[in-house]
Design an enzyme around this catalytic site. Structure first.
Site, PDB file in Angstrom:
ATOM      1  N   LYS A 154       0.849  -1.187   0.000  1.00 17.59           N
ATOM      2  CA  LYS A 154       0.000   0.000   0.000  1.00 17.59           C
ATOM      3  C   LYS A 154       0.886   1.239   0.000  1.00 17.59           C
ATOM      4  O   LYS A 154       1.510   1.565   1.020  1.00 17.59           O
ATOM      5  CB  LYS A 154      -0.928   0.040   1.224  1.00 17.59           C
ATOM      6  CG  LYS A 154      -2.028   1.069   1.031  1.00 17.59           C
ATOM      7  CD  LYS A 154      -2.491   1.727   2.300  1.00 17.59           C
ATOM      8  CE  LYS A 154      -1.813   3.017   2.626  1.00 17.59           C
ATOM      9  NZ  LYS A 154      -1.949   4.134   1.689  1.00 17.59           N
TER      10      LYS A 154
ATOM     11  N   GLY B 194       6.730   4.999   8.427  1.00 12.48           N
ATOM     12  CA  GLY B 194       5.857   6.151   8.632  1.00 12.48           C
ATOM     13  C   GLY B 194       5.995   6.661  10.046  1.00 12.48           C
ATOM     14  O   GLY B 194       7.034   6.477  10.689  1.00 12.48           O
TER      15      GLY B 194
ATOM     16  N   GLY C  37       2.807   3.793  13.686  1.00 13.59           N
ATOM     17  CA  GLY C  37       3.541   2.551  13.937  1.00 13.59           C
ATOM     18  C   GLY C  37       3.058   1.867  15.204  1.00 13.59           C
ATOM     19  O   GLY C  37       2.876   0.654  15.258  1.00 13.59           O
TER      20      GLY C  37
ATOM     21  N   GLU D  26       9.706   1.185  10.584  1.00 14.56           N
ATOM     22  CA  GLU D  26      10.757   2.174  10.393  1.00 14.56           C
ATOM     23  C   GLU D  26      10.064   3.508  10.608  1.00 14.56           C
ATOM     24  O   GLU D  26       9.277   3.946   9.771  1.00 14.56           O
ATOM     25  CB  GLU D  26      11.320   2.002   8.984  1.00 14.56           C
ATOM     26  CG  GLU D  26      12.756   2.450   8.872  1.00 14.56           C
ATOM     27  CD  GLU D  26      12.835   3.854   8.383  1.00 14.56           C
ATOM     28  OE1 GLU D  26      12.857   4.748   9.249  1.00 14.56           O
ATOM     29  OE2 GLU D  26      12.831   4.055   7.167  1.00 14.56           O
TER      30      GLU D  26
ATOM     31  N   CYS E 136      13.437  10.631   7.109  1.00 23.58           N
ATOM     32  CA  CYS E 136      13.325  10.262   8.527  1.00 23.58           C
ATOM     33  C   CYS E 136      14.672  10.324   9.230  1.00 23.58           C
ATOM     34  O   CYS E 136      14.729  10.527  10.434  1.00 23.58           O
ATOM     35  CB  CYS E 136      12.680   8.900   8.678  1.00 23.58           C
ATOM     36  SG  CYS E 136      13.395   7.697   7.580  1.00 23.58           S
TER      37      CYS E 136
ATOM     38  N   GLU F 242       9.882  15.623  15.635  1.00 26.14           N
ATOM     39  CA  GLU F 242      10.360  15.574  14.254  1.00 26.14           C
ATOM     40  C   GLU F 242       9.552  16.557  13.417  1.00 26.14           C
ATOM     41  O   GLU F 242       8.331  16.575  13.484  1.00 26.14           O
ATOM     42  CB  GLU F 242      10.183  14.156  13.704  1.00 26.14           C
ATOM     43  CG  GLU F 242      10.713  14.023  12.298  1.00 26.14           C
ATOM     44  CD  GLU F 242      10.781  12.587  11.831  1.00 26.14           C
ATOM     45  OE1 GLU F 242      10.189  11.724  12.490  1.00 26.14           O
ATOM     46  OE2 GLU F 242      11.419  12.356  10.794  1.00 26.14           O
TER      47      GLU F 242
END
Ligand SMILES: NC(=O)c1ccc[n+]([C@@H]2O[C@H](COP(=O)([O-])OP(=O)(O)OC[C@H]3O[C@@H](n4cnc5c(N)ncnc54)[C@H](O)[C@@H]3O)[C@@H](O)[C@H]2O)c1
Lengths: 886, 122
Positions: free
Chosen positions: A180, A233, A238, A255, A289, A390
């Protein structure tokens, strides 16, 4: 406008609902394609196709090489679509074309590199030569097998490349997949699907469905037919994915986010550091990331660094992503832009100093687009939210620090642990800092370097598992351990015995490879023995008593110039430290062979030395059962007592101060290479030691016969040993220089050693070990005193064996019942002991009566007790035996 | 009721939300209003969440079920009407925030508790 469909079961199809959604060019905000919008039904169909394909076996059942060949075809088809993929990637995600043009190439390379690794480097099957379970011999190996149906959920920052991080290992390892892609950037994944079809990847093996994450995620992550999820993501999503996966215990690779530190040490090459910090933050508009968004700068160079990075940031060209001259393109979406703006405001409110950027940018000739200037905050405190959360945009925070330690502490003060960089001209210093930072990746004097064989993933809340490299291949397999029993007989299965009253073990393996050279003058054989072992630097280990008796010198002379030294600081009942010191001497002298000249204490020390010399470290590392898989340092033994049999046994008994008891190395690999039984070497043994060591050998022989592991070979060896001891011990006691009798005693001890190597010992040894450790009673003395009592205790469980023992001890058994004969064996042992002057009672050897109870508790826990012919589990029974021996 | 801006934000509360917020405030002895804020939830996505902070001059405010909610007007402009629900199901307990203009495709996926911010900055 182009129209893209879902790819399910090898076909491009509309969504079940007929719904579509538009995807845009973030550089212009113009729609560029419509995409079929998958819903629940489509997700279920894709999962069903993947499940069916996996179970069908025409992919999962292929050999790794056959699958790799198909993946290479897949890579070729991606290469054919290279130009289209590069343009589409750039246009849909906002990646500048100068970067996007590499994406097809690096994706193809990834597929090819992992194909090669899957075939040539991946350990599909691994042998486990030493299983770590000494009771269940057999072939042990593991097979790595595919997990099943894997779901890949890929992000929008590197839509195709990160999708390939998931596609390549999933398919190469034999899984099937539902991918996806992120809803902002669904196009290149669907072009990759075209490549899969063209390459002939079987229907259903690879499926792509585009659509809303939350709705599809719920189905993909909870469906019982899905076995694994790999997600890239946000940490928040997550966490939810992990929760959803928990319902059916799916495997997950996550991740997730990061707030990495780019650490500029005071000795960094300034130009490199500036470029590095710039690249670590503004590459792909900071939407990476692993971005090093906290730039930690040493206070010594801070001001100069700041001046330079401002100038450099202001020179970055922001432009339409398809313009070859653009350094930075747009952010991916309006929402992304709004969030970045919000954080910049927040930074200002928090008191950080905005020194450049901090505003939207209009690109000449374009109306719209989500462009944002490279932004730098100075005077940032790591506690500020702009340093903790972030931002996923072009926002660089500069944090000043004073020492390397402080930089490490700041870097680690984050819930994330994804990546980071260290810039320094001193690699050793940079590496010290790198080791201190708790993240999954650190680049030194570089940044954002991803490599196909180098794993990527996070510590802490940055993720679970690894992508790329052999690690990623492992993540897409599960391990099947296969045990093929070496013994296919329930009567020989030691583990099954736990649920059976029949404790005897029938089958056995006999592996006693020590070469025995025996007889008058046997010592002369040592010169050739050393040469045959390919050695030239033999170290003699002995103890001071034996050395004083001149025995070590005899050996040295026989070795001519093959001897590098004599080491004699070995005390009785040696401890681990004794072995380590002796090993250090052997290392120092570069010994390639150990010759032990002594009793059990010396031989066991030498066994420990051989293992430690070969494998490194300390002997404490090797107190294990049957775990060595290679020949150890060559070892020749010349026993000077006729008792322990250690010259041929698979055991070394060593005192551990830490454990407060004797511990063992038990391993076929520590059996000495050669045992030289030369009667000259026991002739100097004083009478009392002659007697007590002989009783040790007697105990070995009788306990081996009573053991649940006893067998015909063991009994044959043991009986003859008993016979020889009974006949020869009185002779050597009477005349210590009776060479023939001395040799017979040596042979008896060796045979008894073999017997118990095959069948182990029992309760008498457990009890003797205990009083040896707690009250320093010599091993042979303790064995002798308790042995007859244990024989009586075992009588109903080993009457047949004890009857044979009685005969070997010369008892006239005519007309007696087996039970009585068996008891007579114990009497015969006692009368032999009396005859040769062996101590008869524990009280005579300094054991306090009040300690017997605690001894009983210890004895019951001794490993030797496991094989006693009569099951022992009641400490009161053991206490009774101690009392009888008292 | 808005300050600074002349509009009232639209915030909808699902069942159990006001009770959950009420008991949170009582538990922690909190007087301040509840702020709807935006944050990056790591790599790729942003989310809405609830926190407790002092009202700023520029905030939009809304009284609902006896509770005061505040939101920064710029955030409100981006996300639109906000719906807050409260979930307590297997392993998932907390507030779920969605908006009429979703902040991302995973909008409403995560759950959060109410964060007590150390300072004003949101
Ligand atoms: N590895 C095995 O299979 C095994 C089996 C049983 C016992 N052990 C261990 O062996 C050790 C006991 O060994 P041991 O009974 O042979 O005694 P030992 O090696 O401890 O020696 C006892 C004493 O006898 C002296 N000595 C030995 N030989 C001599 C000789 N020929 N002339 C003069 N003096 C001599 C030694 O100097 C020493 O002082 C214990 O640690 C015991 O746990 C090992």
């Amino acid at each position: 406008m182009e129209q893209y469909k879902l790819f399910i079961n090898g076909e491009f199809v509309d969504a079940d609902s007929g719904k579509t959604f538009e995807t845009i060019d973030p550089g212009t905000e113009a729609p560029i394609a419509t995409v079929a919008q998958a819903g629940k039904a489509d997700a279920e169909e894709a999962i069903a196709a993947a499940r069916k394909a996996f179970d069908r076996g025409d992919w999962s059942g292929l050999t790794p090489a056959a699958r790799a060949a198909k993946v290479q075809d897949f890579a070729d088809q991606i290469a054919r679509q290279g130009l289209r993929l590069a343009f589409t990637e750039s246009m849909n995600s906002g990646q500048v074309i100068s970067l996007a043009k590499f994406m097809p190439l690096i994706s193809v390379t990834l597929l090819r590199n992992l194909s090669l690794a899957a075939v040539t480097k991946f350990p599909w099957e691994e042998e486990i030569p030493a299983s770590g379970n000494a009771f269940a011999p057999g072939r042990e190996f593991i097979r790595r097998e595919p997990v099943g149906v894997c779901v890949g959920i890929s992000p929008w920052n590197y839509p195709m490349y990160i999708a390939c991080w998931k596609i390549a290992p999933a398919l190469l390892m034999g899984n099937t997949m539902v991918l996806k892609p992120a809803s902002y950037t669904p196009l290149t994944a669907l072009i990759v699907a075209e490549a899969a079809k063209a390459a002939g990847i079987p229907d259903g093996v690879f499926n792509v469905i585009a659509g809303p994450g939350r709705e599809l995620g719920e189905i993909l992550c909870t469906h019982p037919d899905v076995d694994k999820i790999a997600f890239t993501g946000s940490t928040e999503v997550g966490r939810e994915i992990m929760r959803m996966a928990a319902g059916t215990i799916k495997k997950v690779t996550l991740e997730l986010g990061g707030k990495s530190a780019t650490i500029i040490l005071d000795d960094a090459d300034m130009e490199l550091a500036v470029e590095g910090a710039l690249f670590s933050n503004f590459f792909n508009q900071g939407q990476v990331c692993s971005s090093g968004s906290r730039v930690l700068v040493s206070s010594k160079i801070h001001d100069e660094f700041l001046d330079k990075i401002i100038k450099r940031a202001e020179s970055i060209r922001i432009g339409y992503q398809m313009d070859q001259t653009s350094h930075m393109g747009p952010l991916v979406s309006k929402q992304q832009l709004a969030t970045v703006e919000r954080y910049v405001k927040l930074g200002k409110e928090e008191g950080a100093e905005l020194i450049t950027g901090g505003k939207r940018v209009e690109v000449k000739g374009i109306k719209g687009g989500f462009y944002y200037a490279p932004t730098i905050f100075a005077n940032v405190n790591n506690k500020m939210r702009i340093a903790q959360e972030e931002i996923f945009g072009p926002v660089l925070c500069i944090i000043k620090y004073d020492s390397d330690e402080e930089a490490i502490a700041i870097a680690n003060d984050s819930v994330y642990g994804l990546a980071g960089g260290v810039f320094s001209t001193n690699t050793a210093r940079a590496e010290r800092v790198a080791r201190g930072v708790r993240t999954g990746t650190i680049w030194i004097n570089n940044y954002h370097i991803f490599s196909d064989y180098c794993p990527f993933g996070g510590y802490k809340q940055s993720g679970v598992g690894r992508e790329l490299g052999l690690e990623s291949l492992r993540e897409y397999t599960q391990i099947k351990r296969i045990h093929v029993s070496a013994i296919a007989d329930h009567k020989s299965n030691m583990t099954f015995k736990i649920m059976s009253d029949y404790k005897k073990v029938e089958g056995f393996s006999y592996n006693c490879p020590t070469a025995v050279i025996a007889g008058h003058g046997a010592l002369s054989s040592i010169y050739k023995a050393v040469a045959d072992l390919g050695c030239r630097r033999a170290l003699i280990l002995t103890d001071s008593g034996v050395n004083k008796a001149g025995l070590a010198q005899l050996v040295k002379d026989a070795l001519v110039d093959f001897c590098v030294g004599i080491y004699d600081s070995i005390s009785p009942d040696p401890d681990l430290e004794t072995v380590d010191v002796a090993t250090a001497v052997a290392r120092e002298l570069k010994a390639d062979c150990i010759i032990s000249v002594g009793g059990g204490s010396v031989i066991d020390t030498a066994k420990g030395v051989c293992v430690t010399l070969k494998n490194g470290g300390k002997v404490n590392d090797y107190l294990n059962f049957l775990v060595l898989t290679e020949p150890q340092t060559p070892h020749i033994v010349i026993p000077t007592t006729a008792g322990t049999g250690s010259e041929v046994t698979n055991m070394a008994v060593l005192t551990s101060k830490g454990a407060g008891r004797k511990l063992f190395i038990v391993d076929t690999r520590i059996m000495p290479n050669v045992a030289i039984l030369d009667p000259r070497f026991t002739m100097t043994l004083p009478k009392d030691l002659t007697v007590t060591t002989a009783m040790d050998a007697m105990t070995h022989a009788i306990e081996a016969m009573m053991s649940t592991l006893a067998n015909q070979i063991c009994d044959g060896l043991a009986l003859h040993a008993i016979r020889l001891i009974n006949e020869n011990l009185p002779l050597v006691v009477a005349d210590g220089s009776n060479e023939k009798a001395r040799l017979n005693m040596q042979l008896a001890a060796t045979m008894a050693g073999w017997a118990f190597t095959i069948a182990q010992v029992g309760l008498a040894h457990g009890m003797a070990h205990t009083i040896g450790t707690l009250h320093h009673v010599p091993h042979g003395v303790a064995c002798g005193i308790v042995l007859p009592k244990v024989m009586r205790y075992n009588v109903d469980h080993a009457a047949d064996k004890l009857a044979l023992v009685a005969q070997a001890l010369g008892t006239n058994t005519a007309g007696m019942k087996e039970h009585d004969v068996a008891l007579a064996a114990a009497d015969a042992v006692e009368s032999l002991m009396k005859k040769v002057g062996h101590p008869m009672r524990l009280r005579d050897v300094g054991v306090p009566e009040e300690n017997l109870a605690i001894c009983a508790f210890h004895a019951i826990a001794d490993t030797a007790v496991i094989f006693n012919g009569r099951p022992v589990s009641d400490p009161n029974e053991v206490l009774q035996i101690y009392r009888q021996a008292y | 009721m808005g300050r600074g801006w002349k509009i009232n934000p639209i915030v909808k509360l699902g069942p159990g939300v006001s009770q959950a917020i009420g008991s949170f405030r009582a538990d922690k002895g909190i007087q301040q209003p509840i702020r709807i804020a935006l944050y990056f939830s790591g790599c790729c996505d942003s989310s809405l969440y609830l926190c407790v902070v002092t009202i700023l001059e520029t905030d939009l405010t809304l009284e609902l079920d006896g509770l005061t909610f505040v939101i920064n007007p710029e955030i409100y402009q981006v996300v639109g009407e906000v719906t807050i629900s409260y979930v307590d199901e297997m392993g998932r307990k907390g507030f779920v925030l969605t908006s009429s203009k979703p902040v991302g495709e995973w909008d409403g996926c995560g759950v959060s508790d109410i964060k007590i911010q150390p300072n004003l900055y949101v």
